[in-house]
Design an enzyme around this catalytic site. Structure first.
Site, PDB file in Angstrom:
ATOM      1  N   HIS A  74      14.700 -25.004 -37.801  1.00 11.17           N
ATOM      2  CA  HIS A  74      14.091 -23.640 -36.786  1.00 11.17           C
ATOM      3  C   HIS A  74      14.956 -23.479 -35.664  1.00 11.17           C
ATOM      4  O   HIS A  74      15.217 -24.159 -34.900  1.00 11.17           O
ATOM      5  CB  HIS A  74      12.682 -23.641 -36.591  1.00 11.17           C
ATOM      6  CG  HIS A  74      11.733 -23.820 -37.549  1.00 11.17           C
ATOM      7  ND1 HIS A  74      10.572 -22.733 -37.564  1.00 11.17           N
ATOM      8  CD2 HIS A  74      11.808 -24.239 -38.852  1.00 11.17           C
ATOM      9  CE1 HIS A  74      10.209 -22.908 -38.763  1.00 11.17           C
ATOM     10  NE2 HIS A  74      10.661 -23.771 -39.540  1.00 11.17           N
ATOM     11  N   TYR A 201       3.410 -19.200 -31.377  1.00 18.89           N
ATOM     12  CA  TYR A 201       2.486 -19.855 -30.252  1.00 18.89           C
ATOM     13  C   TYR A 201       1.890 -18.617 -29.900  1.00 18.89           C
ATOM     14  O   TYR A 201       2.379 -17.830 -29.030  1.00 18.89           O
ATOM     15  CB  TYR A 201       3.053 -20.524 -29.188  1.00 18.89           C
ATOM     16  CG  TYR A 201       3.914 -21.897 -29.773  1.00 18.89           C
ATOM     17  CD1 TYR A 201       3.112 -23.080 -29.748  1.00 18.89           C
ATOM     18  CD2 TYR A 201       5.002 -21.950 -30.305  1.00 18.89           C
ATOM     19  CE1 TYR A 201       3.742 -24.346 -29.945  1.00 18.89           C
ATOM     20  CE2 TYR A 201       5.868 -23.010 -30.774  1.00 18.89           C
ATOM     21  CZ  TYR A 201       4.859 -24.247 -30.554  1.00 18.89           C
ATOM     22  OH  TYR A 201       5.452 -25.363 -30.943  1.00 18.89           O
ATOM     23  N   PRO A 292      -1.261 -32.371 -29.024  1.00 20.02           N
ATOM     24  CA  PRO A 292      -0.266 -31.929 -30.005  1.00 20.02           C
ATOM     25  C   PRO A 292       0.522 -30.816 -29.666  1.00 20.02           C
ATOM     26  O   PRO A 292       1.346 -30.352 -30.518  1.00 20.02           O
ATOM     27  CB  PRO A 292      -1.433 -31.913 -31.352  1.00 20.02           C
ATOM     28  CG  PRO A 292      -2.832 -31.414 -30.760  1.00 20.02           C
ATOM     29  CD  PRO A 292      -2.629 -32.100 -29.460  1.00 20.02           C
ATOM     30  N   LYS A 296       5.194 -33.549 -29.655  1.00 20.46           N
ATOM     31  CA  LYS A 296       6.012 -34.608 -28.888  1.00 20.46           C
ATOM     32  C   LYS A 296       5.707 -35.885 -29.462  1.00 20.46           C
ATOM     33  O   LYS A 296       6.055 -37.153 -29.383  1.00 20.46           O
ATOM     34  CB  LYS A 296       6.095 -34.773 -27.570  1.00 20.46           C
ATOM     35  CG  LYS A 296       6.726 -33.469 -26.770  1.00 20.46           C
ATOM     36  CD  LYS A 296       8.223 -33.856 -27.154  1.00 20.46           C
ATOM     37  CE  LYS A 296       9.083 -32.368 -26.568  1.00 20.46           C
ATOM     38  NZ  LYS A 296      10.060 -31.831 -27.264  1.00 20.46           N
ATOM     39  N   TYR A 385      11.632 -28.569 -25.268  1.00 18.24           N
ATOM     40  CA  TYR A 385      11.110 -28.220 -26.742  1.00 18.24           C
ATOM     41  C   TYR A 385      12.100 -29.085 -27.887  1.00 18.24           C
ATOM     42  O   TYR A 385      11.190 -29.556 -28.629  1.00 18.24           O
ATOM     43  CB  TYR A 385      11.064 -27.019 -26.764  1.00 18.24           C
ATOM     44  CG  TYR A 385      10.312 -26.467 -27.954  1.00 18.24           C
ATOM     45  CD1 TYR A 385       9.008 -26.267 -27.940  1.00 18.24           C
ATOM     46  CD2 TYR A 385      10.973 -26.136 -29.212  1.00 18.24           C
ATOM     47  CE1 TYR A 385       8.248 -25.890 -29.142  1.00 18.24           C
ATOM     48  CE2 TYR A 385      10.206 -25.629 -30.508  1.00 18.24           C
ATOM     49  CZ  TYR A 385       8.782 -25.931 -30.481  1.00 18.24           C
ATOM     50  OH  TYR A 385       8.260 -25.233 -31.503  1.00 18.24           O
TER      51      TYR A 385
HETATM   52  C1  PHB Z   1       3.097 -28.635 -36.745  1.00 26.26           C
HETATM   53  O1  PHB Z   1       4.039 -28.177 -37.517  1.00 26.26           O
HETATM   54  O2  PHB Z   1       2.191 -29.641 -36.716  1.00 26.26           O
HETATM   55  C2  PHB Z   1       3.484 -28.421 -35.281  1.00 26.26           C
HETATM   56  C3  PHB Z   1       4.349 -27.868 -34.883  1.00 26.26           C
HETATM   57  C4  PHB Z   1       4.568 -27.362 -33.755  1.00 26.26           C
HETATM   58  C5  PHB Z   1       3.800 -27.907 -32.658  1.00 26.26           C
HETATM   59  C6  PHB Z   1       2.556 -28.757 -32.895  1.00 26.26           C
HETATM   60  C7  PHB Z   1       2.222 -28.686 -34.321  1.00 26.26           C
HETATM   61  O3  PHB Z   1       3.946 -27.556 -31.227  1.00 26.26           O
END
Ligand code: PHB
Ligand code: APR
Length: 392
Positions: A74, A201, A292, A296, A385
């Site tokens: 990504h 997000y 989550p 991380k 990130y």
């Molecule tokens: C996930 O794909 O499980 C995932 C991805 C990004 C995040 C949290 C979980 O910030």
């Protein structure tokens, strides 16, 4: 009769498996004890985003073949707030660095296969009961397997047994730093192609939502929900309608499909110090937990194991215990950086209901707008990130 090894590892999650793999590459023998079955650990659905340095590690140590074929790289992500979506070009902000979507259980499967192919020992359904003799030269793990109590004697013990394991309790003079959040995440896996190529997000007045994925045919989605909620309260229809309410924007709507997994995760920030007691070293979730939101947890678990493997390699090569004594000090700066990022990222998107909730909402919107307007602010977010190479 007791068995012997150089490094006894408790737990076959990312921390324990990466450690065993890296030790093997340095010619160091280990035995992994895992309380669950192989099938269970390979199917357990967890997080799924890898930092660049973790991807580089897996590839450079020979366990990245399937990842190279199947994982999804990504180069950007999306923020959504006040009904608008904004794409953040990660790759431009952090040249040469990206994040990769590859489920934790896929990492676990690849590592288990590699360890077993190399003759490594993983004892599944072998549950660690206690660790003893930590301050001497021959620490011991007592564990049960097929109803029998057994002993594994080692030079060193790695406590990679997650948040609910037995190792953390053996560390004396502990100090815990902890924050529990007043909401949880309902996570689902659905058999439907992702509705957007990248992550979204979403900060919404109904609560946070996240669109992510596992494969071109499997979408992973999360919803902020009350901590006391149970999955039974969330019918498939209710989940899709709530996700659509929080994620849809004019001209874009979420695609639905059969839900194949549903679970609720509590949100906690937690650090246990010290991370070691004599010859016992805690790595991963046994020592620290992050909410989550920042993805991380797995990256941090693997980061600990990289430091520990290096320190053990030095010990077996030169006899020096110096790097082992520095283990916690070497891990904690990265642990706290990830703690900060995960806490900040969580507070930026979730709906709070406490006394200063309205104040918090204004701060969230101000910070999100500021990031869109300021390249330095966005770059700071992006480098955390994708994962920092070095943390001081
Ligand atoms: C996930 O794909 O499980 C995932 C991805 C990004 C995040 C949290 C979980 O910030
Ligand atoms: N004996 C043997 N194994 C144990 C014991 C025990 N007493 N207690 C726990 N385990 C095993 C668990 O079954 C699990 O497979 O230890 C393993 C710990 O693995 P994880 O929980 O995956 O922890 P870690 O390897 O530190 O990886 C952290 O996992 O929880 C996620 O979000 C977290 O992504 C992060 C990652």
């Amino acid at each position: 009769m007791s068995e012997r090894t150089q490094v006894a590892i408790i737990g076959a999650g990312p921390a324990g498996l990466v450690l065993s793999h890296l030790l093997h590459l340095q010619g160091i023998e280990s035995v992994i004890l895992e309380s669950r079955s192989r099938d269970y650990v390979e199917k357990r659905i967890r997080a799924g985003m890898l930092e660049q340095r973790v991807v580089d590690l897996l590839i450079s140590t020979g366990v990245g073949e399937r990842l190279k074929r199947e994982a999804m790289v990504h180069t950007g992500l999306n923020f959504q707030f006040e009904g608008e979506r904004h794409r953040i070009p990660l790759e431009e902000l952090t040249p040469g660095r990206n994040v990769t979507i590859y489920g934790q259980q896929e990492v676990v499967k690849d590592l288990i296969a590699a360890r077993l192919a190399a003759g490594g020992v993983i004892r599944f359904e072998a549950a660690g009961q206690s660790v003893q003799g930590l301050d001497g030269l021959r620490p011991v793990v007592r564990y049960t397997e097929s109803g029998e109590l057994k002993e594994l004697v080692a030079d060193h013990i790695a406590g990679c047994d997650g948040f609910h394991g037995v190792c953390r309790g053996a560390v004396a003079n502990s100090k815990v730093y902890e924050k529990v959040y007043p909401f949880a995440w309902l996570g689902i896996l659905a058999q439907v192609a992702p509705s957007c190529e990248e992550l979204i997000y979403a900060r919404h007045e109904r609560g946070f939502a996240l669109h992510t994925m596992r494969t071109p045919k499997l979408t992973r989605l999360y919803l902020q929900c009350p901590v006391e909620d149970r999955v039974e309260q969330w019918s498939d229809d209710r989940i899709w309608s709530e996700l659509s309410a929080r994620l849809n924007i004019p001209g874009w709507s979420l695609k639905d499909g059969p839900i194949v997994d549903k679970g609720i995760t509590e949100m906690r920030s937690f650090v246990h110090t010290p991370m070691q007691q004599g010859r016992l070293y805690l790595a991963g979730d046994s020592a620290h937990i992050v909410p989550p939101t920042g993805a991380k947890g797995m990256n941090l678990a693997i980061a600990d194991s990289m430091v520990l493997a290096q320190a053990l390699a030095e010990y077996y090569k030169s006899g020096s215990s110096e790097p082992l004594l520095r283990y916690a000090a070497d891990c904690l700066p990265r642990v706290w950086r990830a703690q900060h990022f995960s806490w900040w990222w969580t507070t930026l998107f979730h709906r709070f209901e406490d006394a200063d909730a309205q104040f918090q909402e204004q701060l969230q919107v101000s910070q999100l707008r500021y990031m869109l307007a300021s390249r330095p602010a966005l770059t700071s977010m992006a480098e955390n990130y994708v994962g920092l190479d070095r943390v001081v």
